[in-house]
Design a protein around this motif. Structure first.
Motif, short mmCIF file in Angstrom:
data_model
loop_
_atom_site.label_atom_id
_atom_site.label_comp_id
_atom_site.label_asym_id
_atom_site.label_seq_id
_atom_site.Cartn_x
_atom_site.Cartn_y
_atom_site.Cartn_z
N PRO A 139 6.71 7.67 11.93
CA PRO A 139 7.16 8.53 11.32
C PRO A 139 6.50 8.33 9.73
O PRO A 139 6.05 7.41 9.52
N MET A 140 6.78 9.44 9.01
CA MET A 140 5.97 9.51 7.72
C MET A 140 6.39 8.42 6.96
O MET A 140 5.36 7.89 6.06
N ASP A 141 7.71 7.76 6.88
CA ASP A 141 8.06 6.86 6.03
C ASP A 141 7.46 5.60 6.50
O ASP A 141 7.76 4.51 5.49
N GLN A 142 7.00 5.34 7.54
CA GLN A 142 6.16 4.09 7.95
C GLN A 142 4.44 4.15 7.82
O GLN A 142 4.07 3.48 8.36
N CYS A 143 4.25 5.40 7.34
CA CYS A 143 2.87 5.55 7.13
C CYS A 143 2.57 5.40 5.74
O CYS A 143 3.40 5.34 4.65
#
Length: 284
Positions: free
Chosen positions: A143-147
């Motif tokens: 997910p975006m918050d882990q990229c």
């Protein structure tokens, strides 16, 4: 300040991307534009931005609104500043129209220099049937918050990276070995993608999306600028609102050239664009 700092989401037709790709019709088939320095990397104008500029001119010149396929040959590097686009209508039909366009700038002696030439077929994406039969699957990454984006690490290349201020990029950590000095060697790049001012994607911005990520060459262990020689984009459907997912792979680097195959998926898990480009890699 770029519109990335704005707290209000921009709308299609009223965003920095729309203003910076807007062309002014001088006469039928001839358009003027001032190429923005906001879409540069190492002082050269990004190829996806240029393709969107020419795509907008062709949308005005042709009777159909949407690019279905567009192929570009990049002849010389474009610089920020004035440019002229000349278009020709090759053929018009009931469902498709075909045109070509070239972008020119001027050298120090005032002579025209052709920068990029394209051939494209346009239609109406809203008129396409809903039937989809495919073996393609959306890319799987965190997910975006882990990229991670450009602000989370060192700049990918030396010099200007103004374009990154206008994009929302969140890259899959498994394709970021190059940023840590340990490229994977796999030739893969994956990222969430959007415009920094929150504008949703449309067919023209898809032409930018396929050429906006760091080059796959970085994960192969190649550093520096990787200029595009030829780029072909197929737009498959109008994207749903929300961030896009872009996956790019390279299978073969030979003779100083590599290919990049890109897929762009929307928030509804639809494959909305595909591309292939040939690029030159600077080998040490």
């Amino acid at each position: 300040m770029p519109e990335a700092a704005s707290a209000t989401r921009a709308r299609i037709g009223d965003s920095e991307f729309d203003r910076d790709t807007a062309v002014t019709r001088r006469e039928p088939g001839v358009y003027d534009i001032d190429l923005s320095a906001g879409w540069t990397i190492i002082s050269a104008v990004n190829g996806g931005y240029l393709l969107a500029v020419l795509g907008r001119a062709l949308a005005d010149a042709l009777p159909h609104p949407d690019p279905f396929t567009i192929s570009a040959h990049y002849l010389t590097a474009s610089q920020p500043g004035p440019a002229v686009i000349r278009t020709d209508v090759v053929r018009t039909g009931r469902t498709l129209s075909t045109g070509q366009a070239s972008l020119f700038q001027y050298d120090e002696q005032g002579a025209e220099v052709e920068r990029i030439r394209v051939l494209a077929s346009y239609g109406d994406l809203d008129s396409l049937p809903d039937d989809v039969r495919t073996a393609a699957k959306p890319p799987v990454f965190p997910p975006m918050d882990q990229c991670f984006g450009p602000d989370d690490g060192p700049a990918p290349v030396e010099g200007s990276s103004a374009i990154t201020e206008r994009l929302m990029l969140k890259l899959d950590p498994s394709t970021l070995g190059w940023a840590l000095g340990a490229p994977s060697g796999k030739g893969e790049m994956r990222s969430w993608f959007g415009l920094a001012d929150g504008r949703d994607a449309d067919p023209l911005s898809l032409l930018l999306a396929v050429d906006a990520l760091p080059p796959t060459a970085f994960e192969i262990g190649i550093k520096g600028w990787v200029p595009t020689v030829e780029l072909t984009v197929h737009v498959r459907c109008r994207p749903a609102p929300g961030p896009l997912r872009v996956s790019i792979t390279t299978r073969n680097l030979a003779g100083g050239f590599l290919e990049e195959d890109a897929e762009v998926w929307d928030s509804a898990d639809r494959l909305v664009a595909q591309s292939r480009q040939l690029a030159r890699a600077k080998l040490a």
